[in-house]
Design a protein around this motif. Structure first.
Motif, PDB file in Angstrom:
ATOM      1  N   ASP A 476      36.752  17.223 -12.857  1.00  0.00           N
ATOM      2  CA  ASP A 476      38.218  17.204 -12.722  1.00  0.00           C
ATOM      3  C   ASP A 476      38.838  16.544 -13.948  1.00  0.00           C
ATOM      4  N   GLN A 477      40.198  16.456 -13.937  1.00  0.00           N
ATOM      5  CA  GLN A 477      40.912  15.894 -15.083  1.00  0.00           C
ATOM      6  C   GLN A 477      40.581  14.426 -15.295  1.00  0.00           C
ATOM      7  N   SER A 478      40.418  13.672 -14.170  1.00  0.00           N
ATOM      8  CA  SER A 478      40.127  12.245 -14.312  1.00  0.00           C
ATOM      9  C   SER A 478      38.832  12.013 -15.069  1.00  0.00           C
ATOM     10  N   ALA A 479      37.793  12.850 -14.773  1.00  0.00           N
ATOM     11  CA  ALA A 479      36.514  12.700 -15.479  1.00  0.00           C
ATOM     12  C   ALA A 479      36.686  12.991 -16.960  1.00  0.00           C
ATOM     13  N   CYS A 480      37.513  14.000 -17.277  1.00  0.00           N
ATOM     14  CA  CYS A 480      37.757  14.349 -18.685  1.00  0.00           C
ATOM     15  C   CYS A 480      38.492  13.239 -19.404  1.00  0.00           C
ATOM     16  N   TYR A 481      39.573  12.721 -18.757  1.00  0.00           N
ATOM     17  CA  TYR A 481      40.326  11.621 -19.385  1.00  0.00           C
ATOM     18  C   TYR A 481      39.451  10.384 -19.582  1.00  0.00           C
ATOM     19  N   ARG A 482      38.605  10.104 -18.566  1.00  0.00           N
ATOM     20  CA  ARG A 482      37.739   8.933 -18.665  1.00  0.00           C
ATOM     21  C   ARG A 482      36.753   9.090 -19.844  1.00  0.00           C
ATOM     22  N   TYR A 483      36.256  10.338 -19.994  1.00  0.00           N
ATOM     23  CA  TYR A 483      35.308  10.606 -21.084  1.00  0.00           C
ATOM     24  C   TYR A 483      35.998  10.440 -22.440  1.00  0.00           C
ATOM     25  N   LEU A 484      37.228  11.018 -22.548  1.00  0.00           N
ATOM     26  CA  LEU A 484      37.978  10.897 -23.798  1.00  0.00           C
ATOM     27  C   LEU A 484      38.286   9.436 -24.119  1.00  0.00           C
ATOM     28  N   GLU A 485      38.703   8.678 -23.064  1.00  0.00           N
ATOM     29  CA  GLU A 485      39.049   7.275 -23.267  1.00  0.00           C
ATOM     30  C   GLU A 485      37.851   6.486 -23.793  1.00  0.00           C
ATOM     31  N   ILE A 520      52.741   3.072 -27.365  1.00  0.00           N
ATOM     32  CA  ILE A 520      51.899   3.538 -26.263  1.00  0.00           C
ATOM     33  C   ILE A 520      51.183   4.805 -26.696  1.00  0.00           C
ATOM     34  N   GLU A 521      49.858   4.814 -26.525  1.00  0.00           N
ATOM     35  CA  GLU A 521      49.047   5.946 -26.983  1.00  0.00           C
ATOM     36  C   GLU A 521      48.203   6.451 -25.829  1.00  0.00           C
ATOM     37  N   SER A 522      48.189   7.793 -25.645  1.00  0.00           N
ATOM     38  CA  SER A 522      47.369   8.428 -24.621  1.00  0.00           C
ATOM     39  C   SER A 522      45.981   8.719 -25.177  1.00  0.00           C
ATOM     40  N   ALA A 523      45.002   8.907 -24.262  1.00  0.00           N
ATOM     41  CA  ALA A 523      43.629   9.199 -24.679  1.00  0.00           C
ATOM     42  C   ALA A 523      43.531  10.533 -25.403  1.00  0.00           C
ATOM     43  N   THR A 524      44.507  11.455 -25.171  1.00  0.00           N
ATOM     44  CA  THR A 524      44.431  12.786 -25.793  1.00  0.00           C
ATOM     45  C   THR A 524      45.080  12.815 -27.173  1.00  0.00           C
ATOM     46  N   VAL A 525      45.860  11.762 -27.525  1.00  0.00           N
ATOM     47  CA  VAL A 525      46.569  11.776 -28.809  1.00  0.00           C
ATOM     48  C   VAL A 525      45.566  11.848 -29.956  1.00  0.00           C
ATOM     49  N   GLY A 526      45.797  12.761 -30.895  1.00  0.00           N
ATOM     50  CA  GLY A 526      44.923  12.912 -32.058  1.00  0.00           C
ATOM     51  C   GLY A 526      43.722  13.784 -31.800  1.00  0.00           C
ATOM     52  N   THR A 527      43.616  14.334 -30.581  1.00  0.00           N
ATOM     53  CA  THR A 527      42.485  15.216 -30.278  1.00  0.00           C
ATOM     54  C   THR A 527      42.993  16.637 -30.116  1.00  0.00           C
ATOM     55  N   VAL A 528      42.048  17.557 -30.027  1.00  0.00           N
ATOM     56  CA  VAL A 528      42.394  18.966 -29.876  1.00  0.00           C
ATOM     57  C   VAL A 528      43.055  19.229 -28.524  1.00  0.00           C
ATOM     58  N   PHE A 529      42.927  18.261 -27.572  1.00  0.00           N
ATOM     59  CA  PHE A 529      43.443  18.479 -26.214  1.00  0.00           C
ATOM     60  C   PHE A 529      44.856  17.943 -26.027  1.00  0.00           C
ATOM     61  N   HIS A 530      45.453  17.382 -27.060  1.00  0.00           N
ATOM     62  CA  HIS A 530      46.799  16.829 -26.933  1.00  0.00           C
ATOM     63  C   HIS A 530      47.834  17.953 -26.765  1.00  0.00           C
ATOM     64  N   GLY A 531      48.671  17.815 -25.742  1.00  0.00           N
ATOM     65  CA  GLY A 531      49.732  18.802 -25.504  1.00  0.00           C
ATOM     66  C   GLY A 531      49.285  19.989 -24.679  1.00  0.00           C
ATOM     67  N   VAL A 532      48.029  20.001 -24.174  1.00  0.00           N
ATOM     68  CA  VAL A 532      47.549  21.118 -23.364  1.00  0.00           C
ATOM     69  C   VAL A 532      48.282  21.105 -22.015  1.00  0.00           C
ATOM     70  N   LYS A 533      48.803  22.261 -21.579  1.00  0.00           N
ATOM     71  CA  LYS A 533      49.596  22.370 -20.358  1.00  0.00           C
ATOM     72  C   LYS A 533      48.779  22.814 -19.153  1.00  0.00           C
ATOM     73  N   PHE A 534      47.521  23.261 -19.354  1.00  0.00           N
ATOM     74  CA  PHE A 534      46.676  23.661 -18.235  1.00  0.00           C
ATOM     75  C   PHE A 534      45.689  22.540 -17.961  1.00  0.00           C
ATOM     76  N   PRO A 535      44.981  22.586 -16.807  1.00  0.00           N
ATOM     77  CA  PRO A 535      44.056  21.506 -16.443  1.00  0.00           C
ATOM     78  C   PRO A 535      43.070  21.193 -17.553  1.00  0.00           C
ATOM     79  N   LEU A 536      42.844  19.871 -17.768  1.00  0.00           N
ATOM     80  CA  LEU A 536      42.041  19.418 -18.913  1.00  0.00           C
ATOM     81  C   LEU A 536      40.583  19.841 -18.781  1.00  0.00           C
ATOM     82  N   GLU A 537      40.046  19.889 -17.530  1.00  0.00           N
ATOM     83  CA  GLU A 537      38.638  20.286 -17.386  1.00  0.00           C
ATOM     84  C   GLU A 537      38.416  21.722 -17.845  1.00  0.00           C
ATOM     85  N   LYS A 538      39.461  22.592 -17.705  1.00  0.00           N
ATOM     86  CA  LYS A 538      39.345  23.965 -18.188  1.00  0.00           C
ATOM     87  C   LYS A 538      39.382  23.994 -19.716  1.00  0.00           C
ATOM     88  N   GLY A 539      40.208  23.108 -20.293  1.00  0.00           N
ATOM     89  CA  GLY A 539      40.254  23.013 -21.748  1.00  0.00           C
ATOM     90  C   GLY A 539      38.912  22.545 -22.318  1.00  0.00           C
TER      91      GLY A 539
END
Length: 604
Positions: A476-485, A520-539
């Motif tokens: 899910d998205q939480s696992a992806c965000y946790r991995y990116l973080e 304030i910086e998100s875990a996706t900032v500076g990565t290829v996944f920043h600004g993605v509008k569909f679920p992160l696990e699909k990305g």
């Protein structure tokens, strides 16, 4: 005084009253005649008696000339006056004959200040000259903006003083009772805080001022120098009599609960009356005249009270009688004004009597309402006390039974408690043994999961995962965000705004806030996944297919598998490839995709 052709002063009679149907008069429809025209001999034959003429036939746009003869009696021991009853006549010109054959014009009427009257009385009076023998011919010119009740009385001064004092005495009683009842209801309002008592007080005050306008008392005592206020005041108070009556009835009858149809109709009647009032106030003051449609709200309140009474609401019984009396008094007044029934003293004051009886009955109805409600409350209170006594008896009985049962159960529980303690000690020993076994099992299970996860991680690095295996790592998205973080900040934080290395947890999950500048910086900032509008696990999986060495997936198959549009999948894959190419990765790994990049991106 006898005879229809002229009035004769006679000490044997105290007064004689004639209305316009008994007098000779002429109706000037063009309003062009003056007194000189009237005096001409050729014109005198136009004065005629019309027995069928009544107040209802009076035309407010015409001028009326009246002629009557008075036979004087110098031997009379009394002084005599001429009196007009209707206080609403705007203009009265009396042409009084002199001994030299000329006439003196005397002005009176509703439109003149009160101080200009010869007698300080609500009616219009003229003292008659009776010093010489003969017959005097009087002429009277009348104009009125309201339908005038033209009645002329010739009476002795003694009779006038007697009736005037008694009339004012009765007025004092009438208005005094209104004041007392209004004060009483005001005090009741402050005691019980029920708005209906305030509405009733305002209704009483409106009735008092309206009656004063009709009687001419208001002109005498409230605004004697401003006759123009009379008509406006009558219209305003007439409106408020109806308005406060409706508001009081809505509250007293409780129409909102008892009958929604009656409740809405009363509000509609009040709205229509308000519209007519505003039209009369700002556009056409003639609407302020006494109108017969004021019978409608009174009748409907009367009808509504009867209907609610028949539905079992006994509180309104005296209210029904009160508005029945008012409705009868109002109908008598309307019939008299239209000329259907003749005028007399009782009929003239019928509305006053009706108002007085209605006020007394309504005050009694308010007291009766409190008495009935108190009686119902006391009856309910007595039932409550009786029920409490019954409940208390049942409670004592139940408590006694419960005490016996508790004693029995206590003895039973004490015997079982010893047995349960023995069993509990055995269970504790077994539990300790189970915990030791579970600890060994947890250790083995952890080793197994770690081994499986490490296997998946190794296959991820080796680019050999299937979609099902990939979802086990990133479900899910939480696992992806946790991995990116973890991937991004495992070696420390660096603020992109000021370069500071200290941070705290951001306002949202998977964000960090710079402790120096607050960026304030998100875990996706500076990565290829920043600004993605569909679920992160699909990305994640689309990015993985770029480097995967398993069977390559077509855009159509990926679109169907991930439930995304084909263009979205293609655009994101192209973004990932472009970033890897721009960073010079000929054989890119998973970590290369996760790394930060300065490549220009657009939101998908």
């Amino acid at each position: 005084m006898s005879g229809d052709a002229f009035l004769k002063i006679d000490d044997r009679l105290e007064e004689r009253i004639l209305d316009i149907s008994q007098l000779q008069f002429y109706e000037d429809k063009e309003n062009i005649l003056d007194f000189e025209d009237i005096l001409k001999g050729s014109f005198q034959e136009n004065f005629t008696v019309k027995p069928e003429f009544s107040k209802n036939n009076f035309n407010t746009s015409h001028t009326y000339w009246i002629r009557f003869a008075l036979e004087k009696n110098p031997g009379s021991l009394k002084n005599w006056i001429l009196e007009f009853y209707d206080q609403t006549i705007d203009e009265i010109e009396i042409y009084v004959p002199r001994q030299d054959g000329t006439y003196e014009k005397v002005l009176m009427g509703y439109s003149l200040p009160f101080a200009e009257r010869t007698f300080r009385h609500k009616n219009f009076e003229l003292e008659l000259e009776n010093q010489s023998k003969g017959i005097d011919q009087y002429y009277i010119k009348i104009r009125s903006s309201q339908k005038a009740d033209i009645r002329i009385a010739v009476r002795s001064m003694n009779r006038f003083i007697f009736y005037a004092l008694n009339e004012y005495f009765l007025y004092g009683i009438f208005y005094g009772m209104i004041a007392i009842i209004a004060l009483y209801n005001t005090l009741v309002y402050f005691a019980v805080k029920e708005i209906k008592y305030l509405y009733y007080t305002f209704y009483l005050l409106s009735v008092a001022i309206y009656a004063m306008c009709v009687d001419g008392i208001s002109f005498q005592y409230l605004w004697p120098k401003n006759p123009e206020y009379n008509q406006i005041a009558k219209g305003i108070t007439s409106y408020f009599v109806v308005a406060w009556a409706i508001l009081f009835s809505i509250r007293f009858l409780n129409t909102k609960v008892r009958s929604q149809r009656i409740h809405k109709t009363l509000w509609v009647i009040l709205g229509i009356k308000t519209i007519l009032f505003l039209i009369g106030l700002f556009w056409n003051n003639k609407l302020f005249e006494i109108k017969y449609y004021d019978v409608i709200p009174t009748f409907f309140i009367f009808f509504s009270s009867i209907y609610i009474w028949t539905k079992g609401y006994q509180v309104v019984r005296f209210f029904v009688i009160a508005y029945g009396v008012l409705f009868i008094g109002l109908m008598i007044k309307v019939l008299a004004n239209t000329g259907i029934i003749p005028h007399n003293t009782i009929i003239y004051y019928s509305l006053h009597f009706a108002f007085l009886l209605e006020m007394l009955l309504l005050t009694f109805a308010l007291g009766d309402r409190i008495r009935i409600l108190k009686k119902n409350r006391d009856r309910a209170f007595q039932r409550t006390i009786k029920q409490i006594e019954i409940n208390y008896g049942l409670k004592e009985k139940v408590n006694l039974e419960l005490e016996n049962k508790v004693k029995e159960r206590t003895q039973e529980l004490e015997s079982k408690s010893a047995m349960m303690e023995s069993i509990n000690r055995q269970l504790i020993e077994k539990d300790e043994e189970i915990k030791r076994i579970n600890s060994f099992l947890d250790k083995d299970n952890w080793k197994l999961k770690s081994s499986i996860k490490q296997s998946f991680q190794d296959r991820l690095t080796n680019k050999l995962l299937s979609y099902e295996e990939f979802k086990k790592i990133f479900p899910d998205q939480s696992a992806c965000y946790r991995y990116l973080e973890e991937f991004k900040w495992s070696k420390g934080f660096e603020c992109k705004s000021c370069g500071n290395h200290k941070s705290s947890t951001g306002p949202k999950l998977f964000t960090k806030r710079c402790s120096k500048c607050g960026y304030i910086e998100s875990a996706t900032v500076g990565t290829v996944f920043h600004g993605v509008k569909f679920p992160l696990e699909k990305g994640f999986y689309i990015a993985y297919t770029v480097i995967s060495e398993t069977e390559k997936q077509t855009l159509e198959k990926l679109s169907e598998m991930l439930d995304l549009r084909k263009n979205t999948v293609g655009s994101f894959r192209k973004r990932v490839k472009d970033i890897l190419d721009s960073n010079g990765h000929s054989n890119p790994q998973w970590e290369d995709i996760m790394g930060e990049t300065n490549f220009q991106k657009t939101a998908l």
